[in-house]
Design an enzyme around this catalytic site. Structure first.
Site, PDB file in Angstrom:
ATOM      1  N   HIS A  37       0.862  -1.178   0.000  1.00 35.20           N
ATOM      2  CA  HIS A  37       0.000   0.000   0.000  1.00 35.20           C
ATOM      3  C   HIS A  37       0.899   1.229   0.000  1.00 35.20           C
ATOM      4  O   HIS A  37       2.116   1.110   0.168  1.00 35.20           O
ATOM      5  CB  HIS A  37      -0.909   0.018   1.240  1.00 35.20           C
ATOM      6  N   HIS A 121       5.736   6.759  -1.308  1.00 39.43           N
ATOM      7  CA  HIS A 121       6.412   5.510  -1.674  1.00 39.43           C
ATOM      8  C   HIS A 121       5.560   4.313  -1.262  1.00 39.43           C
ATOM      9  O   HIS A 121       4.639   4.442  -0.472  1.00 39.43           O
ATOM     10  CB  HIS A 121       7.789   5.424  -1.000  1.00 39.43           C
TER      11      HIS A 121
END
EC number: 3.1.4.58
Length: 189
Positions: A37, A121
């Site tokens: 995620h 990220h």
């Protein structure tokens, strides 16, 4: 008390490409398909009654949906002794705007948030203290493209410890506004 954070779910095809990076590296703890995620705002442990407040402040975020490309790899820590391996996103600006709005709402409601700089990220692997170098992995895959990530919503996740690492569950979804289609421009007067 549940541990929670806001994040963005990753499409299956992108997950598949990220999981293909998994190679035997001493000290690596690769994320599973269900763990991949993009974190926006980490909250931590909250009281059950605080979940309603978090849901309310998240509903105040107002911005159009957008797309980013998941591209490139990097490391937190030196690549010779990494702490994390991550995939980046481009462009970063719309993710940073979403983070900015959300973190401001969460802070205004009195919740503590992380104070380090935000870098969009996707964590691909975490490493133990005596991890092996990932220099060759970065040289081989550092510029790879992993696919498009449409950001049409963000999610409040719950996090609980599990046998294979943290287990994430969706508590609530928060849709973004549909992007303005050029054919839907308001009439000019």
């Amino acid at each position: 008390m549940p541990r929670v954070f806001f994040g963005v779910e990753i499409p299956s095809e992108v997950k598949k490409r990220l999981l293909a990076l998994k190679t035997p590296i001493n000290g690596a703890r690769w994320q599973s398909r269900n763990q991949l995620h993009m974190t926006l705002v980490f909250i931590g442990s909250v009281k059950d009654e605080d979940l309603d407040t978090l849901s309310y402040v998240a509903s105040l975020v107002s911005m159009p949906a957008f797309e980013v490309e998941v591209t490139g790899l990097g490391a937190f820590g030196r690549p010779e002794h990494p702490r994390n391996l991550w995939a980046g996103v481009s462009p970063e600006a719309p993710v940073a705007e979403l983070y900015g709005q959300l973190s401001a709402q969460v802070a205004a409601a009195g919740f503590e948030t992380e104070h380090r700089g935000f870098r969009p990220h996707i964590t691909v692997s975490r490493f133990r203290k005596q991890a092996a170098s990932i220099v060759s992995l970065l040289e081989e895959h550092g510029q790879d493209r992993f696919g498009v990530l449409p950001v049409t919503e963000f999610v409040l996740f719950g996090s609980a410890p599990g046998a294979g690492g943290s287990v994430y569950t969706v508590i609530e979804r928060f849709p973004l506004q549909p992007p303005l289609d050029e054919t839907d421009q308001p009439d000019q007067i």
